[in-house]
Write an enzyme that holds these catalytic residues in place. Structure first.
Site, PDB file in Angstrom:
ATOM      1  N   TYR A  58      -6.509  -0.327  -6.804  1.00 31.51           N
ATOM      2  CA  TYR A  58      -6.006  -1.631  -6.335  1.00 31.51           C
ATOM      3  C   TYR A  58      -5.279  -1.564  -4.990  1.00 31.51           C
ATOM      4  O   TYR A  58      -5.039  -0.497  -4.477  1.00 31.51           O
ATOM      5  CB  TYR A  58      -5.205  -2.351  -7.423  1.00 31.51           C
ATOM      6  CG  TYR A  58      -3.915  -1.756  -7.961  1.00 31.51           C
ATOM      7  CD1 TYR A  58      -3.239  -0.705  -7.367  1.00 31.51           C
ATOM      8  CD2 TYR A  58      -3.341  -2.309  -9.109  1.00 31.51           C
ATOM      9  CE1 TYR A  58      -2.055  -0.217  -7.888  1.00 31.51           C
ATOM     10  CE2 TYR A  58      -2.149  -1.828  -9.646  1.00 31.51           C
ATOM     11  CZ  TYR A  58      -1.512  -0.779  -9.024  1.00 31.51           C
ATOM     12  OH  TYR A  58      -0.349  -0.303  -9.528  1.00 31.51           O
ATOM     13  N   GLU A  59      -5.020  -2.714  -4.449  1.00 30.65           N
ATOM     14  CA  GLU A  59      -4.476  -2.850  -3.077  1.00 30.65           C
ATOM     15  C   GLU A  59      -5.414  -2.224  -2.049  1.00 30.65           C
ATOM     16  O   GLU A  59      -4.981  -1.639  -1.074  1.00 30.65           O
ATOM     17  CB  GLU A  59      -3.091  -2.198  -2.944  1.00 30.65           C
ATOM     18  CG  GLU A  59      -2.045  -2.706  -3.892  1.00 30.65           C
ATOM     19  CD  GLU A  59      -1.673  -4.165  -3.660  1.00 30.65           C
ATOM     20  OE1 GLU A  59      -2.101  -4.736  -2.654  1.00 30.65           O
ATOM     21  OE2 GLU A  59      -0.974  -4.712  -4.522  1.00 30.65           O
ATOM     22  N   GLY A  60      -6.690  -2.345  -2.286  1.00 28.40           N
ATOM     23  CA  GLY A  60      -7.669  -1.731  -1.379  1.00 28.40           C
ATOM     24  C   GLY A  60      -8.022  -0.361  -1.920  1.00 28.40           C
ATOM     25  O   GLY A  60      -7.175   0.529  -1.960  1.00 28.40           O
ATOM     26  N   ARG A 120       0.827  -1.206   0.000  1.00 30.32           N
ATOM     27  CA  ARG A 120       0.000   0.000   0.000  1.00 30.32           C
ATOM     28  C   ARG A 120       0.856   1.248   0.000  1.00 30.32           C
ATOM     29  O   ARG A 120       0.556   2.214  -0.700  1.00 30.32           O
ATOM     30  CB  ARG A 120      -0.945  -0.004   1.203  1.00 30.32           C
ATOM     31  CG  ARG A 120      -2.079  -0.958   0.992  1.00 30.32           C
ATOM     32  CD  ARG A 120      -3.017  -1.080   2.154  1.00 30.32           C
ATOM     33  NE  ARG A 120      -4.168  -1.888   1.732  1.00 30.32           N
ATOM     34  CZ  ARG A 120      -5.165  -2.249   2.512  1.00 30.32           C
ATOM     35  NH1 ARG A 120      -5.184  -1.881   3.773  1.00 30.32           N
ATOM     36  NH2 ARG A 120      -6.166  -2.974   2.032  1.00 30.32           N
TER      37      ARG A 120
END
Lengths: 598, 775
Positions: free
Chosen positions: A439-441, A295
């Site tokens: 992406y990645e949350g 992140r």
């Protein structure tokens, strides 16, 4: 026109000057990395970015990856670029020396990642995901697995992925279906389908090592029944060579808005052999170690794209001649003035500049905390750094990518109609940057993580290092005999007040109604991010003023720093008041309309 | 009538007898404590004397003060039984054997004055048997007064009047145990085990049997049978460990010997080989080597919690059961409807105990109120059996009994379409055995805020406090926040209360019916404010507290505070600003701020200085009050009773102490109204303080304490900040220091404290572990 010259002077500023002796500095374990050594590394990285990666950025975008007969190919030049990348040791920069890495501090690797992301965002994903996988394997896998895989991955010969998403299961991992069955030899058989797997397959490395989330046969339902497995494309053979093909195949690659040179694959695992990483049913713990690092990495991608977009916009604004300055011709020798004379163009350029410098400084602060979390000798210091990282991780991810995306859009705006035309290459920044917000949350999830998990934890304990640092910066008024600096300090104090009020308001309301936190989350993250950037700008401005007062020979750099800081305090920081008002308004109007009334 | 009993004789100096004697002296009434003559030794009073000596070391302490201990005279029944003529009430608490008791009564009858009440503390023997062979005159004076252990802290007393007992004799004793000993009297009928123990013992037996039969772990059983049912957090097995595993079979045997045939007790209670084995091996609970739960040490010296596996009888490491479904924590229906073992076990124990209790209305007790009171005060249940059925829904409860073929007790059938309790015209009513509703009648002179609240609306209110008109021109300030914490809202309401009371009332009392008066400012909120560096907010709250408390102090009407339970930190400071205090005897008062690295910030330092300075015994000069205040505050001393609070000068000589919690509001009201006659607010005190030289003297003391390991490095720093305030900062002996100057010093010292990382560590540690950090 894609223009990128690594901002080495500003990087050296954040690395050596901004936090000198201050927050999370002076870690003994990192003493061997002298400033000269680090500067040399940065220059080497800049050369790689500018000379090897940048030239492939536009071409990679227009060619894209291809998928034929089950084989994924990267665009022309990527394989050679990757080989020189590995030869230069860049895949090994962050890894533990035990596995052949160089153990560079995060404070430096983050700057290098910024350069790579700026020059070629698609390319950055291949080594980037390997880095995340290395962290997870080093942290949780058995010694056998570490010995078999880590040296190859650190050298770049093998690459890594993380396989989470399935067609029906994105943010909510509890819905996961991929299955793992134990075999007699201690390994597992993994079956299932994954989508959106970045670098899932490609022609850059001889093997791809997947970290796959799957469910054991007797696993409890939901997120508490998910385990993590290491599943290689080829099983390891004798003496480090690759052995037979595993039951992993590619069903196709996604056709995307941007990041076209990065292969996003649909993966099929069919009785593929895999090995458990960490404990059964505790896969998310290991995966989130990787996720948290990723992140921060994604945030840095946003910063990188913002930087190249900014530089490309500046170049165009200087050479594009249109109209005259509002106060009369600035360049009467030319048929028209360059558009950089216009306040509104300035506004766009200054905004993007504030974003990139602010994010770089804030990112540096976080990366120093990452180093301190790992390498400080005192447990209290490590805990404090860990709190700081925990709180700022969602901020770095969401703020940096939102601002990077905004900077890319501003760059297109500066180009006008030419920005919308592919040949200038700036619309690519908009398309490439867009995914970093997702992406990645998604950034919405990041904001929820901040208000829902980080803010209330242990009576606000994770907030302490950040809030105390900002408060301290506001109290150091003795540095502000200069009226401009005193103005900055007062403004930051007010913004901190708004942030404190917002924090207390959300904490109080969320106790009774978690939707209140959910409704305020995105504004709150932005408010906190702006205060964080402003705090680094205040420090930067104080240093710049001191250097100028000392008669530094780098007047231009320090004056520019002060000017940028002025813009931030004048034009961006006031957003805090509006954000506070929105937060205080609460969830009512957000939730007012019945779902069927939309 | 209380004055009719001026001296009490307690015969039997065992645990219960001695502790009953202690509680009588806690009320300021002298006691003659007698026991038998020991077989050996020259001192014929040694047993009674030994019991008193032992009580001085017992925790929790049976005695509220050392002064109380001095009111106990000791003796023996061979030489001193004639002295019962000095006493107005004789309490028998000897061995639980009929022959011994009867023999004692026979001898007593020779000495005692007619009309002097005699009561037995028996827990199982029927009154009729006790007074067999006694004269009619003796029978007229005789009753059972059944105290609960420990008598100082358990608020229940069951009183059984015999058919011959003279009403005025019983009334005299009841009045004394109510007003002087602070107990709530529950009238019990002359049946085995009376009310609480009969139900309680049945409940425990049924719950253990069901856990064994249904294959639950002990942890699971206590999780289900504890908090969700309003049972103390010890749960069932934890409670047995606390009272003694060996007591269970004893009580069961005694009940089995006396209960009527056909009682459900005989169907439920059965011998438990596991319990017998535990007792034989010395695992008798907390007083022995451990019980169902026990603490052990690993070979490595690590402490481990062990629990008995009910199936194997062996100890194994404690296991934490899966959490209950969220709703089941709060809703009895959700609890018994929960799938699997949770719902099954919950229903079994609730069904058994509630049906059993319902069957005792009219047999062991007159009405449901008596049974509910007995279980709430004798077993610390949050809700009595009938309140539990109301929470369940009497109709649902009856239907479920019916579906299982269990006989529906008559009173449950009556309640089927309604409830056991209701509120009618602002009065709480209960369902009587004849099917009518009757008012729940409080004893004469008892006023409860809970009743006021049923009958009226608050005259002021916000999230953390409320104002109630409690009659006769008195307003009551009630804290209503979590743990009765004092926060911005409480301070705001105080400021609003002042013009309100001034305009239409005579006085303000500060009183509530929570478990604790107030543990002070909300430490969690303070920690949050500290974490987000909200220094100016903390300073604002400090100033607001000072202003609100001073406004109370100088208000043009009397303010009387009535603490019960904990009154700590800010909760203590508000007391110090009242014109007077009427404290419940069980008041634990202290300025504990230094324990978390800060100092009192709401005027507590100045108020303590002033109290010590005005104290008659205080040596002259500016230093003694400073030194005394420093000692009290820097050690975070908390009184262990209201009596001790008076010794520490939290209470002054003119402040009152109320023994019965139920009478506190009446007493504080009376005190406030007495002060309201020609009320004049206090003068503002001024101080002569020693300044720098005083600090030097204190520093020497603290350094010594540190050298002896009594104070830590940071204690010294905190002590320094406290000394700065108490000595008046830059004051000099010739200066007069005003109250406002002291408040300013307090604010400064507090602001410095909260910013110190070592204070932050202390606060955080206290919040997370409940224990002070010694850094």
């Amino acid at each position: 026109m894609q223009v990128y010259n690594a901002p080495l002077r500003d990087m050296r500023f954040v690395l050596h000057e901004l936090f000198d002796g201050g927050d999370f500095g002076g870690i003994e374990a990192l003493a061997e990395f002298t400033p000269d050594l680090l500067d040399a590394v940065l220059e080497e990285a800049a050369r790689l970015a500018q000379e090897v990666l940048l030239p492939l950025n536009a071409s990679g975008d227009s060619e894209g990856c291809t998928f034929e007969n089950g084989v994924v190919r990267t665009p022309k030049g990527f394989k050679q670029a990757y080989q020189s990348f590995c030869r230069g040791g860049w895949t090994a920069m962050a890894a533990d020396p035990q596995w052949g890495g160089q153990g560079l501090p995060a404070a430096v690797t983050m700057l290098i990642e910024e350069m790579i992301s700026a020059a070629n965002l698609s390319f950055s994903l291949y080594p980037g995901l390997t880095g995340g996988a290395v962290t997870a394997i080093a942290g949780y896998a058995s010694e056998d697995l570490k010995r078999s895989y880590l040296p190859k991955m650190v050298s770049g010969e093998w690459s890594g992925t993380m396989c989470l998403t399935e067609a029906h299961c994105g943010t909510d991992l509890g819905l996961l279906r991929t299955k793992a069955t134990a075999s007699d030899d201690g390994s597992y058989r993994i079956s299932g389908e994954k989508i959106f797997i970045s670098a899932g397959d490609h022609d850059l490395t001889e093997n791809v090592v997947h970290l796959v989330l799957a469910r054991l046969a007797d696993a409890p339902a939901g997120v508490k029944g998910i385990s993590l497995f290491l599943v290689p494309k080829f099983l390891p053979g004798e003496g480090g060579a690759v052995g037979p093909r595993n039951g992993v195949s590619v069903a196709g690659i996604e056709h995307k808005m941007g990041m076209k040179a990065s292969a996003t694959c649909q993966m099929v695992f069919d009785q593929a052999r895999g090995w458990l990483v960490g404990e059964p049913n505790k896969g998310l713990v290991a995966m989130f170690t990787m996720m948290n690092a990723e992140r921060v990495g994604v945030g840095v991608q946003g910063l990188g794209v913002g930087e190249i977009a900014y530089q490309s916009a500046v170049a165009y604004a200087r050479e594009r001649l249109q109209g005259r300055a509002l106060t009369g011709a600035k360049r009467p020798d030319l048929p028209a003035d360059p558009i950089i004379v216009h306040p509104d163009v300035r506004r766009m350029l200054m905004t993007a500049r504030c974003y990139t410098e602010g994010c770089r400084a804030l990112g540096q602060w976080v990366s120093r905390a990452l180093d301190a979390e790992k390498r400080e000798s005192e447990p209290e210091a490590r805990a404090r750094a860990a709190d700081f990282v925990a709180m700022l991780t969602p901020v770095v991810k969401a703020l940096f990518t939102d601002l990077g995306s905004e900077a890319a859009n501003l760059a297109v705006q500066v180009y006008g109609g030419h920005g919308y035309i592919r040949e200038h290459g700036v619309e690519q920044f908009v398309r490439d940057a867009r995914i970093t917000q997702i992406y990645e949350g998604t950034n919405g999830i990041q904001a929820l993580d901040l208000v829902g998990r980080k803010l209330p934890a242990r009576m606000g304990r994770t907030l302490r290092p950040f809030f105390h640092a900002v408060s301290k910066a506001c109290e150091e008024t003795c540095a502000d005999s200069n009226p401009q600096l005193a103005g900055f300090t007062a403004a930051l104090g007010q913004a901190l007040g708004a942030l404190q009020l917002a924090t207390a308001t959300i904490a109080r309301r969320a106790l009774a109604d978690p939707e209140e936190a959910g409704a305020a989350a995105t504004e709150y993250l932005r408010l906190l991010g702006i205060v964080g950037m402003a705090c680094t700008f205040l420090k930067a401005a104080r240093i710049a003023q001191a250097r100028l007062d000392e008669g530094s020979s780098e007047r231009a750099f320090y004056q520019a720093k002060l000017a940028t800081a002025s813009f931030l305090f004048d034009r961006i920081l006031p957003q805090c008041s509006a954000l506070l008002l929105a937060i205080k308004a609460g969830k009512r109007s957000t939730m007012l309309l019945e779902a069927d009334a939309f | 009538m209380a004055s009719n009993i001026r001296k009490v004789c307690v015969i039997g100096a065992g645990t219960m007898g001695a502790a009953i004697a202690a509680q009588v002296t806690n009320a300021g009434t002298p006691v003659l404590l007698l026991d038998i003559v020991p077989r050996e030794g020259a001192d014929r009073d040694a047993i009674a004397k030994g019991a008193v000596a032992k009580m001085l070391k017992t925790e929790p302490a049976p005695l509220m003060s050392t002064a109380a201990a001095r009111l106990i005279e000791t003796g023996n029944i061979e030489d001193h039984l004639d002295r019962v003529t000095e006493c107005d009430w004789i309490v028998e608490a000897v061995l639980e054997r009929l022959d011994i008791k009867q023999a004692l009564y026979a001898r007593l009858e020779q000495f005692k004055r007619p009309g002097t009440a005699v009561s037995s503390n028996t827990s199982t023997i029927p009154l009729g048997k006790l007074v067999q062979n006694r004269s009619d005159a003796f029978k007229r004076d005789f009753l059972i007064t059944h105290f609960f252990n420990p008598p100082r802290y358990m608020r229940l007393i069951e009183i059984v009047r015999g058919s011959d007992t003279a009403p005025e004799v019983a009334a005299g004793v009841e009045d004394f145990v109510d007003r002087a000993l602070g107990k709530r009297v529950v009238a019990a009928r002359d049946t085995p085990g009376f009310i609480a123990n009969r139900i309680g013992n049945y409940w425990l037996a049924s719950a253990i049997n069901a856990a064994i039969d249904q294959g639950l772990t002990i942890e699971r059983a206590d999780q289900i049978g504890g908090k969700p049912m309003g049972v103390p957090k010890t749960g069932i097995f934890g409670l047995i460990d606390l009272v003694g595993v060996d007591l269970m079979p004893l009580v069961s045997q005694s009940l089995a010997a006396t209960l009527p045939a056909g009682d459900a007790f005989f169907k439920t209670v059965r011998p438990l080989p596991l319990v017998d084995r535990m007792i034989a091996e010395g695992f008798t609970g907390r007083k022995g080597k451990g019980g169902f739960y026990r603490l052990d040490k690993t070979p490595g010296g690590e402490r481990v919690k062990l629990t008995i596996d009910l199936a194997t009888g062996e100890y194994r490491p404690e296991c934490v059961p899966a959490p209950l479904p969220a709703l089941a924590e709060k809703d009895l229906n959700a609890l018994v409807d929960a799938p699997g073992e949770v719902g099954r076990y919950a229903w079994t124990i609730l069904r058994d105990v509630l049906a059993y209790a319902a069957g005792l209305v009219g047999e062991a007790a007159d009405d449901v109120v008596a049974i509910d009171d007995a279980m709430k005060l004798g077993y610390n249940w949050t809700w009595g059996p009938f309140e539990l059925i109301d929470r369940f829904g009497p109709g649902r409860f009856a239907a479920r009994l019916e579906a299982e073929g269990v006989e529906i007790p008559a009173i449950v059938a009556l309640a089927r379409d309604r409830s056991f309790y209701r509120v009618e015209n602002g009065r709480r009513q209960f369902l009587a055995a004849d099917g009518s509703y009757r008012d729940v009648v409080r004893p004469d002179g008892v006023l409860l805020l809970a009743d006021v609240k049923l009958a009226s609306e608050p005259i002021g209110k916000n999230a953390s406090a409320a104002l109630w008109d409690v009659g006769d021109g008195v307003v009551c300030l009630e804290f209503t926040g979590k743990m009765n914490a004092l926060d911005e809202d409480v301070l705001t309401l105080i400021q609003q209360a002042i013009p309100l009371v001034e305009s239409g009332y005579k006085a303000l009392v500060i009183y509530n019916e929570g478990a604790n008066f107030s543990a002070g400012a909300n430490l969690g909120l303070a920690m949050f404010a500290i974490n987000i560096a909200a220094w100016s907010e903390i300073e604002k709250l400090t100033a607001a507290g000072q202003q609100a408390f001073k406004a109370l102090k100088y208000a043009p009407f009397p303010v009387v505070a009535a603490p019960a339970g904990l009154a700590l930190g800010g909760g203590c400071e508000i007391l110090l600003h009242a014109d007077a205090i009427q404290a419940h005897a069980e008041s634990y008062i202290g300025l504990v701020e230094c324990g978390v690295g800060i100092i009192p910030g709401w005027g507590g330092t100045g108020e303590m200085l002033d109290r010590y300075a005005r104290s008659p015994g205080m040596p002259k000069g500016p230093m003694p009050p400073v030194a005394k205040s420093f000692e009290l505050i820097s050690t975070a001393r908390v009184s262990k009773s209201a009596a001790e609070a008076r010794e520490l000068l939290f209470l002054s000589a003119s402040d009152g102490i109320t023994m019965n919690r139920d009478r506190l509001l009446t007493d504080v009201k009376a005190k406030a109204l007495a002060l309201a006659v020609a009320y004049r607010p206090p003068d503002r005190p001024t101080f002569r303080l020693p300044g720098e030289s005083g600090r030097a003297a204190i520093a020497v003391v603290v350094r010594e304490a540190r050298a002896r390991g009594l104070a830590t490095a940071y204690d010294e720093v905190v002590g320094g900040r406290l000394a700065e305030v108490l000595t008046g900062g830059d004051a000099d002996l010739v200066d007069i220091v005003t109250e406002d100057q002291l408040l300013l010093l307090e604010r400064k010292a507090l602001a410095a404290s909260v910013k110190d990382e070592r204070s932050q560590a202390r606060i955080e540690h206290m919040l997370e572990t409940g224990k002070p950090l010694r850094n």
